[in-house]
Design an enzyme around this catalytic site. Structure first.
Site, PDB file in Angstrom:
ATOM      1  N   SER A  38       0.914  -1.209  -0.073  1.00 10.36           N
ATOM      2  CA  SER A  38       0.064  -0.031  -0.043  1.00 10.36           C
ATOM      3  C   SER A  38       0.991   1.245  -0.055  1.00 10.36           C
ATOM      4  CB  SER A  38      -1.155  -0.006   1.281  1.00 10.36           C
ATOM      5  OG  SER A  38      -2.115   0.905   1.074  1.00 10.36           O
ATOM      6  N   ASP A 150      -5.732  -3.874  -2.067  1.00 12.38           N
ATOM      7  CA  ASP A 150      -4.819  -3.456  -1.108  1.00 12.38           C
ATOM      8  C   ASP A 150      -4.053  -4.727  -0.350  1.00 12.38           C
ATOM      9  OD1 ASP A 150      -3.709  -2.260   1.378  1.00 12.38           O
ATOM     10  OD2 ASP A 150      -4.515  -0.535   0.736  1.00 12.38           O
TER      11      ASP A 150
END
Length: 251
Positions: A38, A150
């Site tokens: 991320s 993610d």
């Protein structure tokens, strides 16, 4: 001693990673390999390419990442990240893992297979964007026949890819579990819920780091506080300088 650097996800709070990296570099601590997910993947890619932490901070401020995210109507998320891909490729034009000066491993989550997928070869930008694709806010990234979101959904501290590669792991966690104020809107509630869901597994990985850097003041900031970029940078920098004075290996 071969050093590995793990950079967690954490939205805008990931800007503190840059301050951490600057403080480490000032003490002569340069990672031999970086593992990120991320926000940690975004910062990690630019660091691995050779940009200094200060240069990356200016890139983020001047580019204004917020303007690079556009609404997605009628899709599977509220926003799309395709413009952000253009921004990232501007600063790493080769767009390959092989062009990086420091090896990088990026973690994302396969939405359908329900597993973590690691990337360290070939195309760079799309795996990094996939790693940053917060479910519900951004459309999944389709890459190599996978729908990716993610990496923090399953592993927000990707220590595992480094455990057999290095002698010493520095983990940097920018997503504190405590909050000083309640979530203000729907997107903050969604993000907070994901953080809590990741809580137990992330804490388990803390113990696998030889040195953990987690600035406590980050709980004062939101995942979306990109406008406070310089504050977050300085926060990470100052905290890391303080921590390193207490670490025998680097004192």
């Amino acid at each position: 001693m071969k050093i590995g650097l793990v950079l967690s996800g954490g939205g805008a709070r990931g800007l503190s990673h840059l301050g951490v990296a600057k403080a480490l570099a000032e003490r002569g601590i340069q990672p031999d390999i970086i593992s990120g997910t991320s926000a940690g993947a975004i910062a990690g890619g630019l660091l691995a390419y050779g940009y200094t932490p200060d240069e990356i901070l200016e890139i983020i401020i001047e580019t204004n990442f917020i303007r690079s995210v556009r609404p997605s109507f009628g899709g599977t998320g509220l926003f799309r990240l395709d413009r952000l891909e253009e921004v990232y490729r501007k600063y790493i034009p080769e767009n390959t893992f092989e062009s990086l000066k420091t090896p990088l491993i990026v973690s994302a989550t396969d939405l359908y297979a329900g597993e973590t997928v690691c990337f360290s070869q070939g195309e760079l930008a799309r795996p990094i964007l996939a790693s940053s694709c917060l479910p519900g806010l951004f459309e999944p990234i389709f890459f190599q026949k996978r729908y990716l979101v993610d990496g923090g959904v399953l592993n927000n501290m990707p220590v595992e890819p480094l455990e057999k590669e290095v002698d010493y792991i520095i983990g940097v966690h920018c997503n504190p579990f405590k909050l000083k104020t309640p979530p203000k809107n729907t997107r903050e509630i969604v993000a907070r819920s994901l953080i809590l869901a990741m809580h137990a597994k992330t804490r388990e990985r803390f113990d696998r780091c030889h040195l953990l850097i987690e600035p406590p003041e980050l709980c004062d900031y939101s995942l979306y506080d990109l406008r406070k970029a310089r504050e977050l940078f300085v926060l990470g920098y100052r905290y890391t300088r303080q921590i390193l004075q207490e670490v025998p290996e680097f004192a």
